[in-house]
Design an enzyme around this catalytic site. Structure first.
Site, mmCIF file in Angstrom:
data_model
loop_
_atom_site.group_PDB
_atom_site.id
_atom_site.type_symbol
_atom_site.label_atom_id
_atom_site.label_comp_id
_atom_site.label_asym_id
_atom_site.label_seq_id
_atom_site.Cartn_x
_atom_site.Cartn_y
_atom_site.Cartn_z
ATOM 1 N N HIS A 1 0.650 -8.941 -0.502
ATOM 2 C CA HIS A 1 1.468 -9.464 -1.719
ATOM 3 C C HIS A 1 1.782 -11.028 -1.327
ATOM 4 O O HIS A 1 2.013 -11.876 -2.301
ATOM 5 C CB HIS A 1 2.895 -9.134 -1.855
ATOM 6 C CG HIS A 1 2.758 -7.717 -2.399
ATOM 7 N ND1 HIS A 1 1.966 -7.276 -3.440
ATOM 8 C CD2 HIS A 1 3.237 -6.389 -1.927
ATOM 9 C CE1 HIS A 1 2.044 -5.903 -3.473
ATOM 10 N NE2 HIS A 1 2.854 -5.188 -2.831
ATOM 11 N N TYR B 1 6.634 3.864 3.417
ATOM 12 C CA TYR B 1 8.252 3.580 3.889
ATOM 13 C C TYR B 1 8.952 4.883 4.416
ATOM 14 O O TYR B 1 9.974 4.848 4.725
ATOM 15 C CB TYR B 1 9.110 2.982 2.612
ATOM 16 C CG TYR B 1 8.048 1.423 2.536
ATOM 17 C CD1 TYR B 1 8.404 0.599 3.285
ATOM 18 C CD2 TYR B 1 7.474 1.571 1.299
ATOM 19 C CE1 TYR B 1 7.584 -0.743 2.929
ATOM 20 C CE2 TYR B 1 6.519 0.369 1.160
ATOM 21 C CZ TYR B 1 6.807 -0.628 1.787
ATOM 22 O OH TYR B 1 5.852 -1.898 1.672
HETATM 23 ZN ZN LIG Z 1 3.077 -1.066 -1.415
#
Ligand SMILES: [Zn+2]
Ligand SMILES: [Zn+2]
Length: 396
Positions: A134, A305
């Site tokens: 990102h 995560y």
């Molecule tokens: Zn991601």
């Protein structure tokens, strides 16, 4: 080709740490290296382990601006400044100690994977610490400081690679590489991701209509899937789009971002995948690397995560595929003990798990894939139409 696959292990990457309350835990990578070692995958004939050095400023500046590097360096050493302008502050991208050094070692590890593959030292190389897709040229975003996949791609182009395909299976759109190579016909970016801008799902880009800049039409391909899509829908769309578009592009190297936040249990997203999907995606990508890119496959980690229960199993499955190894389904006891000690809770005892339940979103996925392929074919045709007059220019 002297080796099958290499695992890049840079223990210093542990300093890429936003703090205890941030979802991106460095332990996810450490537990992945541990599980790969506990299975003995690092001792399979033809498999090697590589270290890495931090990427230097010139390498980082293949993608990022000088100002952003300076800001990241100063902010990570406690200086005050207008850091919000560079994406830093409370929320996704808190300032943490030695941010520049942390981002530089992650980027250096992806460049090392790229170097090993491009020089032919190994066919496939994996940097589990990487995949920070990102980050933008002049700002941090979505937990990402430096865009290591884009940096590795830019570095390979600088070294003489002519065409690179980037495939991003993270649950979030691969917006960094897409933006960075938007108008560059040498780089194909393909992203399959959850897409729900109406729900504010991050980062909000990755619509089907995003297909590359004016000088590179068709160089971006997006497969936006609805929340709830599970193994069947995801795998169907993945198989329908990724192999044909990568094959048609005929890259020198395949680069993949292997985020596993697509998992049904992931706390930050809403797809319903299981490890069975990762096993199959790994096979497809492996075959594609050999078929379309002379075997050259540079892989990075990415999001994910469930740092103890999912990430290490997912990335061990991918690395086993790269190494051509078949693993016993039962996880090594020593690793389970270590993971449960860190998590202070139970972790799954096997690589496999029950297949996910179909959802209504799975029924929509084939239509999305068909629309992607229609759009891709249209761009292709439009290209040929505009290309023809040029061919005639030198005519009689
Ligand atoms: Zn991601
Ligand atoms: Zn192979």
């Amino acid at each position: 080709m002297s080796g099958l696959a290499a695992l890049v292990v840079a223990p210093e990457a542990k300093i890429y740490d936003h703090g205890m309350r941030h979802p991106l835990r460095p332990l996810r990578v450490v537990l992945t290296w541990d599980l790969i070692a506990a299975y003995g995958l690092d001792r399979v004939p033809g498999v090697s382990q590589l270290g890495a050095e931090p990427a230097d400023d010139d390498t980082l500046m293949l993608v990022h601006t000088r100002d952003f590097l300076d800001a990241t360096r100063e902010a990570g050493h406690g200086a005050d400044g207008p850091w919000g302008r560079f994406g830093y502050g409370p929320g996704d991208n808190p300032i943490f100690d030695r941010m520049h050094e942390a981002g530089a070692i992650v980027a250096g590890a992806s460049v090392e994977a790229a170097r090993a593959v491009l020089t032919g030292d190994v066919a496939h190389a994996f940097n589990a610490a990487g995949g920070l897709h990102h980050a933008m040229p002049d700002r941090a975003s979505g937990f990402c400081v430096y865009d290591d996949p884009a940096i590795a791609i830019a570095w390979m182009l600088q070294q003489g690679a002519e065409r690179i395909a980037y495939v991003d299976v993270d649950v979030h759109h691969g917006d960094g590489p897409q933006a960075i190579f938007w108008n560059d016909p040498r780089v194909l970016t393909v992203s399959i991701h959850e897409y729900a801008p109406e729900l504010g799902f991050f980062p909000g880009t990755g619509a089907l209509s995003e297909r590359g800049g004016p000088d590179a039409p068709g160089s971006a391909v997006n497969v936006p899937l609805a929340p709830g899509t599970s193994d069947d829908g995801w795998l169907g769309a993945f198989r329908a789009v990724v192999p044909p578009v990568v094959r048609a592009f005929s890259p020198d190297v395949l680069v993949t971002q292997l985020g596993c936040d697509t998992h049904a249990s992931d706390p930050l997203a809403h797809l319903g995948l299981t490890t069975g999907a990762y096993r199959q995606a790994a096979v497809v990508l492996h075959e594609l690397a050999h078929e379309a890119a002379a075997g050259r496959w540079v892989a990075t980690g990415g999001g994910g995560y469930q740092w103890a229960t999912v990430v290490p199993r997912a990335w061990t499955l991918y690395f086993a595929e790269m190494a051509g190894a078949t693993l016993p389904d039962e996880l090594p006891e020593s690793w389970i003990e270590r993971a449960e000690f860190e998590l202070r809770a139970a972790v799954p005892a096997t690589l496999s798990e029950p297949a996910s339940h179909r959802s209504p979103a799975d029924d929509e996925a084939p239509d999305v894939a068909a629309a992607v392929m229609r759009g891709w074919a249209e761009v292709d045709r439009a290209e040929q139409v505009t290309a023809r007059p040029h061919e005639d220019e030198g005519g009689p």
